[in-house]
Write an enzyme that holds these catalytic residues in place. Sequence first.
Site, short mmCIF file in Angstrom:
data_model
loop_
_atom_site.label_atom_id
_atom_site.label_comp_id
_atom_site.label_asym_id
_atom_site.label_seq_id
_atom_site.Cartn_x
_atom_site.Cartn_y
_atom_site.Cartn_z
N SER A 144 0.84 -1.20 0.00
CA SER A 144 0.00 0.00 0.00
C SER A 144 0.88 1.26 0.00
CB SER A 144 -0.96 -0.04 1.19
OG SER A 144 -1.91 0.98 1.14
N HIS A 156 -4.07 -0.25 -4.39
CA HIS A 156 -5.53 -0.43 -4.26
C HIS A 156 -6.19 -0.05 -5.59
CE1 HIS A 156 -5.16 -0.88 0.14
NE2 HIS A 156 -4.36 0.18 0.09
N GLU A 161 -5.32 -4.84 -5.08
CA GLU A 161 -5.16 -5.42 -3.75
C GLU A 161 -4.83 -6.91 -3.85
OE1 GLU A 161 -8.69 -4.51 -1.55
OE2 GLU A 161 -8.20 -2.37 -1.38
#
Length: 290
Positions: free
Chosen positions: A142, A184, A211
């Site tokens: 992330s 994401h 993801e």
Amino acid sequence: MGDESGPFAPIEGSGTAGPVMVIGGAEDKLRDKVILSRFASLAGGADGHVVVVSTASSLGDRASSTYRDLFRGLGIGEVTGLRPEEREQADDPAGVEAIRAATGVFLTGGNQSRLTQVVAGTKLADALFLARDRGTVVAGTSAGASALASHMVAYGRAGATPKNRMVHLSAGLGLLQEIVIDQHFEQRGRIGRLLALVAQSPSLLGIGIDEDTCAIVHADRTMHVIGRGAVTIVDGAHVRTDAYRGKGYRPLMVSGAILHSLPSGYWFDLRGRQLLAAPSDLEAEREASE
């Protein structure tokens, strides 16, 4: 596949640089743990020493504890948590020594701007480069993934249509040069802002990672995709755009960008900006050479 210069040029004097794992966030932590298991294997398993850097996270030491338990459960022999919160702490010799002793370094998610503003340009950042150069696997998930590149999304808006002012860049840590990473990706609808980024900075290769998906970048500048989703690559080398005339938040004209969508198993040449052999063929070739 092109000359030896470029965004992923070989590290001077070394053919043994470690892989860089760029994870799109929300990696599976409960079932097969495909991505985390690959990291644990590359980090040396029972003989490995993993350092978890949780500066980006708002969860404090809980983020380090979560990954400590995960990596120990995956057989890593030693796991150390590291959380500098000020630049002075990122120059602490103890943290530098921990990275120096590591066989794997893992950057957690959270806020990528916090991570780069604390770590970039410090002795800890230098230690990360040296660790990668000597063969240590470096991974980020992330926010930690975004921070690994030379250019980083500081903040931006979602949406399928590229628009002026929808995304803002800042400098990342720079372990992967001349690319920008967004995470994401499919889940938060970020194709528009990646197109806008490449239109405004066409020398950059835009990489969007879903993801529970990981792009593993090797020292020879090949990239291998693993995980549940896909990696989207936007190549703007031949793009035409009116981004330089953009006003307000109006849509941008973007034409001629090359888009690749690569699910698990596929390989891509980041230097030549082209798809490599079919997954089974390339895996067989690599196994034969080992």
